[in-house]
Structures are given as C-alpha cells and as structure tokens.
Design an enzyme around this catalytic site. Structure first.
Site, PDB file in Angstrom:
ATOM      1  N   LYS A   1       0.876  -1.175   0.000  1.00 30.62           N
ATOM      2  CA  LYS A   1       0.000   0.000   0.000  1.00 30.62           C
ATOM      3  C   LYS A   1       0.911   1.223   0.000  1.00 30.62           C
ATOM      4  O   LYS A   1       0.836   2.093   0.877  1.00 30.62           O
ATOM      5  CB  LYS A   1      -0.934  -0.052   1.229  1.00 30.62           C
ATOM      6  CG  LYS A   1      -2.021   1.001   1.236  1.00 30.62           C
ATOM      7  CD  LYS A   1      -3.140   0.727   0.241  1.00 30.62           C
ATOM      8  CE  LYS A   1      -4.126   1.892   0.222  1.00 30.62           C
ATOM      9  NZ  LYS A   1      -5.159   1.757  -0.836  1.00 30.62           N
TER      10      LYS A   1
ATOM     11  N   ASP B   1      -6.468 -16.024   2.547  1.00 29.49           N
ATOM     12  CA  ASP B   1      -7.826 -16.561   2.737  1.00 29.49           C
ATOM     13  C   ASP B   1      -8.635 -16.381   1.453  1.00 29.49           C
ATOM     14  O   ASP B   1      -9.376 -17.263   1.036  1.00 29.49           O
ATOM     15  CB  ASP B   1      -8.559 -15.840   3.881  1.00 29.49           C
ATOM     16  CG  ASP B   1      -8.471 -16.591   5.208  1.00 29.49           C
ATOM     17  OD1 ASP B   1      -7.462 -17.305   5.414  1.00 29.49           O
ATOM     18  OD2 ASP B   1      -9.395 -16.462   6.035  1.00 29.49           O
TER      19      ASP B   1
HETATM   20 MG    MG Z   1      -5.493 -16.126   8.424  1.00 27.28          MG
END
Ligand code: MG
Ligand code: IPM
Length: 355
Positions: free
Chosen positions: A189, A249
């Site tokens: 970022k 994830d």
């Molecule tokens: Mg995690």
C-alpha cells in the site's frame, strides 16, 4: 527424522491422526523413519499449564527437524486477554522458530472446479498461485497499546518493517518464482504507508539479483479485486504479514475449500513449521467430519522443504488426487454424485493409495 507434533484444539487432533497414517505409510514405501513427539500449544496448553506456548513446547520444536501443527483456538478461550489467547501461542512459535516466510499455495484440483465460487470461464484450465507471506514482522509484532484520551480510549498497533526483514522474504519469493513461471507480484500500500514504500524499494533492490524474474507491484486493494476478477494473472505473490493473512484466505476460497490448503513456514535453516491454513472448527470437532487433506498436504510440504524428499511429497499429492478421482469427498467439498467420506475414511484411503 524427528517431528514435533502439535495436535492443538478443535479438529486439530482429528486431522493430525490422518497425517500420521499417511506419513507412516509413505515412510514404509519410501524408506523413511519418523519419530513423533506431541507437545502442547494453544487452548490445550492453556488448560493444562496456564500458558498458550509453554517453554517446553518451544524447546522441543526448536530441537526437532520439523514441526507439524493441527490448529489452535476456540470460543472457550476467546475472552482471555490478547497475550494469553491460543493465537498468542501461534505467533510465539512462528517468532520462536524464526520462520519468516510463509508459503501458502492455492491450487485448484481439477476434480473440485465446480466447488469454487468463481465461474468456470474465470478459472480456465486451473489455478496455481503461491502466496509468500512475511510471517514474523509487521503489525502482528509491532508495538501496540491503549491509553485514555479526551475522546475516550485510544488504541494502536504499529506496522514496521526493516530492510533486512523485507530482503529475506523477498529473496525466498524470487527463488520460488525462478523455479516457476518467473513472475513475481509484490503487493503493498505504497500510495499511503511509509512501511510499504520501504517494502517496495527493498523488493526492487533484491530484484536486481534476479534479472530472469519479471517483477510487478500492485496495491493491496486492487490485488483483492484482481484475485476474484482474473486470478490467473498471478503466479507468485509476496506481501506483508497482514496483507498476506487476508489475501491468502481470499486466494484459498478460489480453490473451493479452505479445507484443502496446506502451508509451510520457513526460516534460514531446514526447520519448518507445517500447518493447514484453516482454523480449529470447534463446531465439528470429534465428529469425523473435518477435511484432513490440508493437513495431509502440509505433511507433504514438510517432506519437500524440510527433508528434501520431493519423491515422497509428490506421492502424497498424487494419492490425494487419486482419492478425489475415485469420487470420495468430505462434507465441505461434497457434490452431487460423489461419495461422502468421513475424516478417518479419507485418511485411510489417502494412506492406502500411496505407491
Ligand atoms: Mg489467516
Ligand atoms: C492464519 C491465521 C492466524 C494469523 C491467526 C489464527 C492468528 O489467521 O494463520 O492465517 O492471522 O496468522
């Protein structure tokens, strides 16, 4: 080979039992001997010793050839203060073992294409992304605190990276990229954060040692979007601890189930920490429902990265593919026309199919 094993909480012991079956079988076929020593961490350790990471556990792990971990955590320990929670044990062992590079492969098994939430045309002929997450620095380990202020309470966590920390994880990522499609995406970022600007500078400097690898940069918000829009543009990703937590994830879900994905955490030596990327799922613990494949594939990564046994690792991965081809599915990846299998049956079948 000495393996420290942390079954942990929830479904941890259920899935670790399946990894034992597979390792014992692969050991017979490929002439390896494993000596397991089980140790306490997380909630189980809190219940028995009062600490999420007893000193003894860290000692045993540090003097082993590899560490295999099930999962830790559960609602029972959620109200404890931060440094006493099961998760503190997990962070402590990562730091204590110095495993700064976390490899999280997101591979779509062709048999599970329809389990992905993405459309078939987006998945194309498959997905194979390697997320390299920095694991022992950044905001997970920076200073944090709380104080009273005129606006009520104030709380802070600090994202800090040193040149050295970025350099070593970048090098791991470049080495991996070199052995794959020679493409590396660094995610940060840098339009806002100073720590990201240093991250980008250092990654660019390391890139000079790897002229054969094509390096690109992407902001994390765009990366989160691109992962669902066109995941096949990615091959190897390298990113910070927190961005890597979130993006891994996301990447894993593209493959259909969190229950399929293994991970390896590596440091300077051969000692590594191997764990599924999913959690302890206390709601299905002990019910013979959990998918043991992520843990079994983590054991395969252990053979590959800590023991240098590509042959035996590939044998485990082949066996998983075979059992899926035969139509067996745990509930999390169950589809019409397939045969439902419990945790134990899945473990038995994957062990039996190793050749
Ligand atoms: Mg995690
Ligand atoms: C992971 C987990 C952990 C993390 C939690 C349980 C502390 O989400 O391994 O991705 O954030 O690193």
């Amino acid at each position: 080979m000495k393996i420290a094993v942390i079954p942990g909480d929830g479904i941890g012991p259920d899935i670790i039992r399946q990894a034992y079956k597979v390792l014992d079988r692969v050991g017979k076929v490929y002439q390896m001997e494993f000596e397991y020593q089980e140790v306490l961490m997380g909630g189980a350790a809190i219940d028995q010793t009062g600490l999420p990471l007893p000193e003894e556990t860290l000692k045993v792990c540090q003097s082993s050839d590899a560490v295999l971990l099930g999962a830790v955590g559960g609602a029972k320990w959620d109200t404890l203060p931060g440094h006493q929670r099961p998760e503190a044990g997990l962070l402590g062992i990562r730091k204590g073992l110095g495993v700064f590079a976390n490899l999280r492969p997101a591979i779509l098994f062709p048999q599970l294409k329809s389990a992905s939430t993405l459309k078939e045309e987006v998945l194309g002929d498959g997905l194979n992304i390697m997320v390299v997450r920095e694991l022992t620095g950044g905001i997970y380990f920076g200073q944090r605190g709380r104080q009273d202020s005129s606006a009520g309470q104030e709380a802070w966590d600090t994202e800090a990276y040193s040149t050295h920390e970025v350099e070593r994880v970048a090098r791991v990522a470049f080495e991996i990229a070199k052995g794959r499609k020679k493409k590396l995406m660094s995610i940060d970022k840098a339009n806002v954060l100073e720590s990201s600007r240093l991250w980008r500078e250092v990654v660019c400097k390391v890139a000079q040692e790897y002229p054969e690898v094509e390096l690109d940069h992407m902001y994390v918000d765009n990366a989160a979007m691109q992962l669902v829009r066109n995941p096949r543009q990615f091959d190897v990703i390298v990113t910070s601890n927190m961005f890597g937590d979130i993006l891994s994830d996301e990447a894993s879900m593209l493959t259909g189930s969190l229950g399929m994905l293994p991970s390896a955490s590596l440091g300077e030596g051969n000692l590594g920490l191997y764990e599924p990327i999913h959690g302890s799922a206390p709601d299905i613990a002990g019910q013979n429902k959990a998918n043991p494949i992520a843990t079994i594939l983590s054991a395969a990564m252990m053979l590959r990265y800590s023991f240098g046994r590509q042959d035996a690792a590939a044998a485990i991965e082949r066996s998983v593919g075979n059992v899926l081809d035969q139509g067996f599915r745990t509930p999390d990846i169950m589809q019409p026309g397939m045969k439902i299998a419990g945790t134990e049956e899945m473990g038995d079948r994957i062990a039996a199919n190793i050749s």
